[in-house]
Each structure stands twice: as structure tokens, then as C-alpha cells.
Design an enzyme around this catalytic site. Structure first.
Site, PDB file in Angstrom:
ATOM      1  CE  LYS A  14      -3.620   2.645   0.714  1.00  0.00           C
ATOM      2  NZ  LYS A  14      -4.489   2.916  -0.441  1.00  0.00           N
ATOM      3  CG  ASN A  74       2.832   2.797  -4.215  1.00  0.00           C
ATOM      4  OD1 ASN A  74       2.603   3.912  -3.755  1.00  0.00           O
ATOM      5  ND2 ASN A  74       2.428   2.438  -5.418  1.00  0.00           N
ATOM      6  CB  CYS A  85      -3.062   8.855  -5.542  1.00  0.00           C
ATOM      7  SG  CYS A  85      -4.598   8.592  -4.624  1.00  0.00           S
TER       8      CYS A  85
HETATM    9  C1  LIG Z   1      -9.114   0.076  -3.187  1.00  0.00           C
HETATM   10  C2  LIG Z   1      -7.916   0.482  -3.996  1.00  0.00           C
HETATM   11  C3  LIG Z   1      -6.850   1.124  -3.376  1.00  0.00           C
HETATM   12  C4  LIG Z   1      -5.726   1.519  -4.111  1.00  0.00           C
HETATM   13  N1  LIG Z   1      -4.684   2.128  -3.478  1.00  0.00           N
HETATM   14  C5  LIG Z   1      -3.577   2.453  -4.181  1.00  0.00           C
HETATM   15  C6  LIG Z   1      -2.440   3.009  -3.534  1.00  0.00           C
HETATM   16  O1  LIG Z   1      -2.411   3.180  -2.303  1.00  0.00           O
HETATM   17  N2  LIG Z   1      -1.365   3.342  -4.287  1.00  0.00           N
HETATM   18  C7  LIG Z   1      -1.314   3.130  -5.649  1.00  0.00           C
HETATM   19  O2  LIG Z   1      -0.305   3.429  -6.291  1.00  0.00           O
HETATM   20  N3  LIG Z   1      -2.388   2.581  -6.290  1.00  0.00           N
HETATM   21  C8  LIG Z   1      -3.489   2.240  -5.591  1.00  0.00           C
HETATM   22  N4  LIG Z   1      -4.555   1.663  -6.245  1.00  0.00           N
HETATM   23  C9  LIG Z   1      -4.499   1.473  -7.704  1.00  0.00           C
HETATM   24  C10 LIG Z   1      -4.121   0.027  -8.067  1.00  0.00           C
HETATM   25  O3  LIG Z   1      -2.830  -0.286  -7.579  1.00  0.00           O
HETATM   26  C11 LIG Z   1      -4.168  -0.174  -9.605  1.00  0.00           C
HETATM   27  O4  LIG Z   1      -3.246   0.684 -10.231  1.00  0.00           O
HETATM   28  C12 LIG Z   1      -5.553   0.094 -10.180  1.00  0.00           C
HETATM   29  O5  LIG Z   1      -6.570  -0.345  -9.314  1.00  0.00           O
HETATM   30  C13 LIG Z   1      -5.750  -0.554 -11.559  1.00  0.00           C
HETATM   31  O6  LIG Z   1      -5.590  -1.949 -11.497  1.00  0.00           O
HETATM   32  P1  LIG Z   1      -6.832  -2.978 -11.309  1.00  0.00           P
HETATM   33  O7  LIG Z   1      -7.845  -2.618 -12.367  1.00  0.00           O
HETATM   34  O8  LIG Z   1      -6.243  -4.338 -11.503  1.00  0.00           O
HETATM   35  O9  LIG Z   1      -7.357  -2.761  -9.944  1.00  0.00           O
HETATM   36  C14 LIG Z   1      -5.680   1.255  -5.524  1.00  0.00           C
HETATM   37  C15 LIG Z   1      -6.762   0.606  -6.137  1.00  0.00           C
HETATM   38  C16 LIG Z   1      -7.857   0.204  -5.400  1.00  0.00           C
HETATM   39  C17 LIG Z   1      -8.980  -0.509  -6.103  1.00  0.00           C
END
Ligand SMILES: Cc1cc2nc3c(=O)[nH]c(=O)nc-3n(C[C@H](O)[C@H](O)[C@H](O)COP(=O)(O)O)c2cc1C
Length: 315
Positions: free
Chosen positions: A42, A97, A128
Site C-alpha cells: 500500500k 510504493n 493517485c
Molecule cells: C481500493 C484500492 C486502493 C488503491 N490504493 C492504491 C495506492 O495506495 N497506491 C497506488 O499506487 N495505487 C493504488 N490503487 C491502484 C491500483 O494499484 C491499480 O493501479 C488500479 O486499481 C488498476 O488496477 P486494477 O484494475 O487491476 O485494480 C488502488 C486501487 C484500489 C482498487
């Protein structure tokens, strides 16, 4: 199944995406996380963050919107309470991260982690969409991206990954800025800025109104961006992210130019999805008589005459 991300050797190309896999330990209760290629933590900030008010998650057609707001334990608690578990892992690389509100905060985080053994890489979250300060503000401007990546590069020998935002007009401009400033690899994409509406109550579904869309809904956008960046920067390793649920999805990203993939939203649907993707990928390679996932990278068959990087083509 081994691959190289810059100077980092991963036992397989399947990583788990930041914010969807806690700090690894939570999922270790469900399966042996030692089998993963890498764990991306995270986002960590210098001070603990409580995150945004609820509701901050909403399920949409083929995806979800979140506005967690980078809730995290902060650097000191991460080092004391979360690193001991990650340090013991044998298989996966550990990628931390980072999220900062200023360049100085990213630099301080990177410096502190430089002293920490077993941190194999840093992924800079410059994308973000859910915070008032920091994050995306860096990732939508090539000058700010270059300045931030360059300043962190000077204080770390760890593999440095810049995580890009899809909320830009031309992703290749930001990708080039990050690569030229010294990133070893690029991960793309983070979530797409989105809104969900409650039509009965005329209210937004998310307390902060906007949030980040993830899941299968964003896969075609992510594939397009990986493909575009690979065409202009074929030498820099790319980590494909966005709606990866199955091994076939991972193959699609590799054909478009990704060396590795990160699995995100799928972890909420099926915590064992990353394992199934590793096994599925092995099976696909073996069926095709391929000995390495590297054989897939950038092999999308596109027309010879396709020149440059198509931007907006539709209708
Ligand atoms: C609930 C949630 C929390 C996330 N928190 C972070 C984060 O703290 N830092 C980050 O770089 N990306 C964060 N992301 C983005 C994911 O790492 C990823 O880039 C994004 O969800 C696209 O991939 P996916 O479609 O497989 O989920 C988060 C995504 C979700 C769904």
C-alpha cells in the site's frame, strides 16, 4: 517464468498492485504469498494518514470506484510493524510504493528506505486521483514528473519504478519524462478519475464525489497505454496494470509490451487470482511451446504500415 525488471530478477512476472494487497501479511493467511513475483505495498507516506470519509468504495459495471485517500500506517509504523513480515519472505521481491505531498517527502521516504534491507524496489505513486495534495499533481505534468523522479533517483540505488496516471492526454510524454529522469521501469496504469451517481437521491455514491475507477472496465484503456508507451520506449520495462483477472489478460498486456503485470481489483473478487494467473500463464506458455514469458513481450501483430503513435482514432 523468471523475468528481469531493470536489475531486479523476479521469479515470475505476476506482482500484486498497491492498495489491493495490504502489506502482504493479510493475504498470507489465505495462500503462500512466497509464490508471487513481487509484492507492492500500500502507498506509504511519511506520517500516518486516516484516508477519506466513507462511503469510499462503490461497485460499478465491470469495476469499482474507490476514494480511499491513501490511508496508511505511515513510514515509522511500516518499518516497525510491517517490514518484519516482508523481510522474512523467500520468493517475491518487495516493492514499497511511496506517496508524498511534496518532492521533499518522496526524497525523505526514499532515503529512509535505502537503509532498509530487503526493500528491493520503490514504486513512486505519482498518480493517485484521490488526494488534494501530491500524487496525481506530479504525474500529469512532465516537468514535475522529471524533477521528482530525478531527485529520488539521486538518493536511491534500489530499482525505481514510476507509476503513471491514465488521466492525461498523452501518456507517452509523461513516460518519456520519467524514463529520462532515471526510472528503471514504469508501471501503468493507476485508476481513471470517475463518478458514480445515485439517481434516486441525486447524490454521488462516493463522499469525495470523484474517485478512481479500476477493474475490467479499464483494461482496454490500460492496454492501449502500455502499447503506446512500448512503441516509443521499447527498452524500458513496463508493468501492465488494469483489470487483470485471468492469465489471458496478463498475456494481452505482455503482447502490448509489458514485461510484468500487477493484479489489483481481482484480489477483492478472488484472493487467489494472482496464483491462478501464474499457473495459467505457465500453461499458456507451455501450450505454445514457449520457454519464457519474455517471448510474449511486444509481440502484438500490428500492420507494418502503422507509423507513429495513434492518438484519438474513432468513429
Ligand atoms: C481500493 C484500492 C486502493 C488503491 N490504493 C492504491 C495506492 O495506495 N497506491 C497506488 O499506487 N495505487 C493504488 N490503487 C491502484 C491500483 O494499484 C491499480 O493501479 C488500479 O486499481 C488498476 O488496477 P486494477 O484494475 O487491476 O485494480 C488502488 C486501487 C484500489 C482498487
Amino acid at each position: 517464468m523468471e523475468i528481469k525488471l531493470g536489475k531486479l530478477h523476479l521469479q515470475n512476472p505476476v506482482m500484486v498492485a498497491s492498495g489491493t494487497f495490504g502489506y502482504g501479511e493479510e493475504y498470507h493467511r489465505l495462500f503462500d504469498v512466497n509464490r508471487l513475483g513481487a509484492i507492492v505495498t500500500k502507498s506509504i507516506s511519511l506520517k500516518p494518514r486516516p484516508g477519506n470519509p466513507a462511503p469510499r468504495i462503490y461497485e460499478t459495471a465491470s469495476g469499482m470506484i474507490n476514494s480511499i485517500g491513501l490511508q496508511n500506517v505511515g513510514l515509522e509504523a511500516f518499518l516497525k510493524k510491517k517490514m518484519p513480515f516482508l523481510r522474512k519472505l523467500k520468493g517475491p521481491k518487495v516493492i514499497v510504493n511511496l506517496a508524498g505531498e511534496s518532492v521533499a517527502e518522496y526524497v525523505t521516504l526514499a532515503r529512509r528506505l535505502e537503509e532498509c534491507e530487503r526493500v528491493d524496489g520503490l514504486e513512486l505513486n505519482i498518480s493517485c486521483p484521490n488526494c488534494e495534495r501530491g500524487g496525481i499533481q506530479f504525474g500529469v505534468d512532465p516537468k514535475l514528473t522529471a524533477d521528482l523522479v530525478g531527485r529520488v533517483r539521486r538518493v536511491t540505488r534500489r530499482t525505481l519504478i514510476a507509476k503513471l496516471s491514465p488521466n492525461v492526454t498523452d501518456i507517452t510524454v509523461i513516460a518519456r519524462a520519467a524514463a529520462e529522469a532515471g526510472a528503471d521501469a514504469l508501471s501503468l496504469i493507476n485508476t481513471l478519475l470517475a463518478i458514480a451517481v445515485d439517481a434516486k437521491r441525486w447524490l454521488p455514491r462516493i463522499a469525495t464525489v470523484t474517485g478512481g475507477l479500476s477493474g475490467p472496465a479499464i483494461k482496454p484503456v490500460a492496454l492501449r497505454m502500455v502499447w503506446q508507451v512500448h512503441r516509443v520506449l521499447p527498452k524500458i520495462p513496463l508493468i501492465g496494470i488494469g483489470g487483470i483477472m485471468t492469465a489471458e489478460d496478463a498475456v494481452e498486456f505482455m503482447l502490448c509490451g509489458a514485461t510484468a503485470v500487477e493484479v489489483g481489483t481481482a484480489n477483492y473478487v478472488n484472493p487467489k487470482a494472482p496464483l491462478e494467473i501464474i499457473e495459467g500463464l505457465k500453461a499458456i506458455l507451455s501450450t505454445r511451446g514457449l520457454t519464457s514469458p519474455r517471448s510474449l513481450v511486444g509481440k502484438l501483430k500490428t500492420p507494418q504500415k502503422l507509423k507513429g503513435v495513434p492518438q484519438m482514432v474513432s468513429g
